[in-house]
Motif scaffolding. Structure first.
Motif, PDB file in Angstrom:
ATOM      1  N   TYR A   1     -17.934  -0.164  -5.003  1.00 15.95           N
ATOM      2  CA  TYR A   1     -16.494  -0.172  -5.296  1.00 15.95           C
ATOM      3  C   TYR A   1     -16.380  -0.341  -6.804  1.00 15.95           C
ATOM      4  O   TYR A   1     -16.615  -1.409  -7.345  1.00 15.95           O
TER       5      TYR A   1
ATOM      6  N   ILE B   1      -8.503   5.764   3.631  1.00 20.98           N
ATOM      7  CA  ILE B   1      -8.916   4.798   2.607  1.00 20.98           C
ATOM      8  C   ILE B   1      -7.921   3.646   2.504  1.00 20.98           C
ATOM      9  O   ILE B   1      -8.292   2.469   2.568  1.00 20.98           O
ATOM     10  N   GLY B   2      -6.647   3.967   2.367  1.00 20.22           N
ATOM     11  CA  GLY B   2      -5.638   2.916   2.263  1.00 20.22           C
ATOM     12  C   GLY B   2      -5.595   2.040   3.500  1.00 20.22           C
ATOM     13  O   GLY B   2      -5.534   0.806   3.408  1.00 20.22           O
TER      14      GLY B   2
ATOM     15  N   ASP C   1       4.245   5.531   3.448  1.00 20.28           N
ATOM     16  CA  ASP C   1       3.535   6.803   3.475  1.00 20.28           C
ATOM     17  C   ASP C   1       4.560   7.924   3.437  1.00 20.28           C
ATOM     18  O   ASP C   1       5.684   7.771   3.955  1.00 20.28           O
TER      19      ASP C   1
ATOM     20  N   HIS D   1     -12.160   2.738  -7.484  1.00 21.46           N
ATOM     21  CA  HIS D   1     -12.711   3.853  -6.707  1.00 21.46           C
ATOM     22  C   HIS D   1     -13.713   3.330  -5.678  1.00 21.46           C
ATOM     23  O   HIS D   1     -14.871   3.100  -6.000  1.00 21.46           O
TER      24      HIS D   1
ATOM     25  N   ILE E   1      -1.299  -1.130  -4.291  1.00 18.21           N
ATOM     26  CA  ILE E   1      -2.480  -0.280  -4.167  1.00 18.21           C
ATOM     27  C   ILE E   1      -2.031   1.153  -3.945  1.00 18.21           C
ATOM     28  O   ILE E   1      -1.351   1.464  -2.950  1.00 18.21           O
TER      29      ILE E   1
ATOM     30  N   THR F   1      -0.794  10.371  -7.317  1.00 19.46           N
ATOM     31  CA  THR F   1      -0.908   9.040  -7.911  1.00 19.46           C
ATOM     32  C   THR F   1      -0.234   8.999  -9.279  1.00 19.46           C
ATOM     33  O   THR F   1       0.481   8.039  -9.616  1.00 19.46           O
TER      34      THR F   1
ATOM     35  N   ASP G   1      -5.620   1.708  -7.993  1.00 21.26           N
ATOM     36  CA  ASP G   1      -5.637   2.953  -7.219  1.00 21.26           C
ATOM     37  C   ASP G   1      -7.014   3.119  -6.582  1.00 21.26           C
ATOM     38  O   ASP G   1      -7.896   2.280  -6.765  1.00 21.26           O
ATOM     39  N   VAL G   2      -7.199   4.205  -5.843  1.00 22.74           N
ATOM     40  CA  VAL G   2      -8.492   4.450  -5.186  1.00 22.74           C
ATOM     41  C   VAL G   2      -8.995   5.863  -5.483  1.00 22.74           C
ATOM     42  O   VAL G   2      -9.801   6.411  -4.752  1.00 22.74           O
TER      43      VAL G   2
ATOM     44  N   PHE H   1       0.843  -1.193   0.000  1.00 24.46           N
ATOM     45  CA  PHE H   1       0.000   0.000   0.000  1.00 24.46           C
ATOM     46  C   PHE H   1       0.878   1.243   0.000  1.00 24.46           C
ATOM     47  O   PHE H   1       1.733   1.412   0.872  1.00 24.46           O
TER      48      PHE H   1
ATOM     49  N   LEU I   1      -8.753  -0.201   3.676  1.00 19.95           N
ATOM     50  CA  LEU I   1      -8.688  -1.278   2.679  1.00 19.95           C
ATOM     51  C   LEU I   1      -7.703  -2.360   3.133  1.00 19.95           C
ATOM     52  O   LEU I   1      -7.977  -3.564   2.994  1.00 19.95           O
TER      53      LEU I   1
ATOM     54  N   SER J   1      -2.890   4.628  -2.842  1.00 19.82           N
ATOM     55  CA  SER J   1      -3.907   5.322  -2.059  1.00 19.82           C
ATOM     56  C   SER J   1      -3.422   6.725  -1.738  1.00 19.82           C
ATOM     57  O   SER J   1      -3.058   7.035  -0.603  1.00 19.82           O
TER      58      SER J   1
END
Length: 367
Positions: free
Chosen positions: A144, A13-14, A34, A121, A67, A75, A95-96, A7, A17, A69
């Motif tokens: 989703y 969100i990340g 991060d 998304h 992923i 992104t 991605d989200v 991630f 998930l 996020s």
């Protein structure tokens, strides 16, 4: 089964998930990165991820699934970095982000055939942020969206659905252009309208100082979404420029039409306009989440005496019911006040209603 996940971005969100994946697939090994290292380390402490890495390359080179996020602009930059790395053959990258067309076009341009990109998304959120606010059930019953309609990617889409099964979300497949148009109509443009209404109130306040005080009721409620992140909405609008400009044109035509109804005092047309809107709005699903996070509010008639609010919250705490917001709508001497408590989920609101009915004689009603 893809057991090594990475991630990039461990916000709400990340993090949520990752928790959903870990709950459904305990054998998965989840690494996280991060831009704020303390967030990634907090993710390890909270059990959201198994390992915090110090660079994107450290986590990406071992991953079966990556992923992204992060905000849309970031992104795109992360995708550029990944395209230059040596990754596992057949790695899935998803991605989200809230917009999909720009990201999909960029993926097609920079990723090799060995990198499988499928835009995603998850349509859920919260007023809270950061990995500490992450919840495995955040996406439960939410839509989703997976954006890839190519037949050759169908098996990979099924892999993602299996991997993210713990979200208990409703998966929808659509192409990126379709996604951006629909979300433009039901999410992006409404945020512009809400912000526009607030700006109109600000202008009127200069001449009418009471504007702000009177806006504290229903106006404040219908413009809630104007409190969203300015930076996020700047990026979303710029990424969805084509559809937003068309929606502006449509909206101006629509307002001109209503203006003409009023100008010519066409009472029948005015009535029909509001009636058609009412019928469509009344027919919308009540308990299903959409592109804009739902507000699960419980309104409580409470007597006006010292300690009544702590009494109510005490009962909720006793039943381990979490709240997201609390506000006094109205309280005057010798009459009941109205307390509005907001919850993350419909189930929490129902539990709160039963809890308060159990411990008190207060009347409750919903907005």
């Amino acid at each position: 089964m893809r057991n090594n996940l990475f991630f990039i971005g461990l916000g709400l969100i990340g993090g949520s998930l990752a928790m959903a994946v870990k709950k459904e697939h305990p054998s998965c090994r989840i690494a996280g990165y991060d831009i704020e290292p303390e967030q990634a380390q907090l993710g390890v402490t909270l059990g959201v991820i198994d390992e915090a890495v110090l660079s994107i390359e450290d986590g990406a080179k071992h991953a079966d699934c990556i992923i992204l996020s992060a905000p849309v602009q970031q992104t795109l930059l992360i995708m550029d970095q990944l395209s230059k790395m040596t990754l596992k053959k057949g790695v899935i990258i998803t991605d989200v982000g809230s917009t999909k067309e720009t990201i999909a076009l960029h993926a097609n341009k920079i990723f090799t055939e060995d990198m499988i990109f499928i835009g995603g998304h998850p349509m859920a959120g919260s007023h809270k942020s950061g990995v500490s606010a992450a919840k495995a059930h955040l996406f439960e019953n939410a839509f989703y969206v997976l954006c890839d309609s190519s037949e050759e990617h169908a098996p990979y889409i099924e892999e993602l659905k299996t991997l993210f099964a713990g979200t208990k979300a409703n998966f929808v497949i659509m192409n990126p252009k379709e996604h951006d148009l629909i979300t433009g109509v039901i999410s992006h443009f409404p945020h512009i309208i809400a912000a526009g209404l607030v700006h109109q109130a600000v202008q009127h306040e200069e001449e009418n100082p009471l504007t702000r005080r009177l806006a504290a009721g229903g106006f404040r409620d219908i413009t809630r979404i104007a409190s969203s992140s300015p930076a996020m909405w700047r990026d979303i609008l710029l990424q969805n420029k084509e559809h937003m400009l068309q929606l502006f044109d449509n909206w101006l035509q629509e307002m001109e039409r209503v203006r003409d109804f009023l100008k010519w005092e066409d009472s029948s047309a005015i009535y029909q306009y509001f009636n058609e809107a009412k019928e469509f709005r009344d027919g919308l699903p009540v308990k299903q989440q959409g592109a804009i996070p739902s507000f699960y509010d419980l309104y409580i008639d409470v007597p006006d005496y010292p300690g009544v609010i702590s009494e109510i919250t005490g009962y909720l705490a006793k039943e381990k019911i979490s709240i997201t917001n609390i506000r006094i709508i109205e309280t005057r001497e010798d009459i009941n006040g109205v307390l509005r408590i907001s919850f993350q989920r419909e189930a929490d609101r129902e539990r709160a209603k039963n809890c308060i009915a159990k411990y008190t004689s207060y009347g409750t009603f919903f907005g």
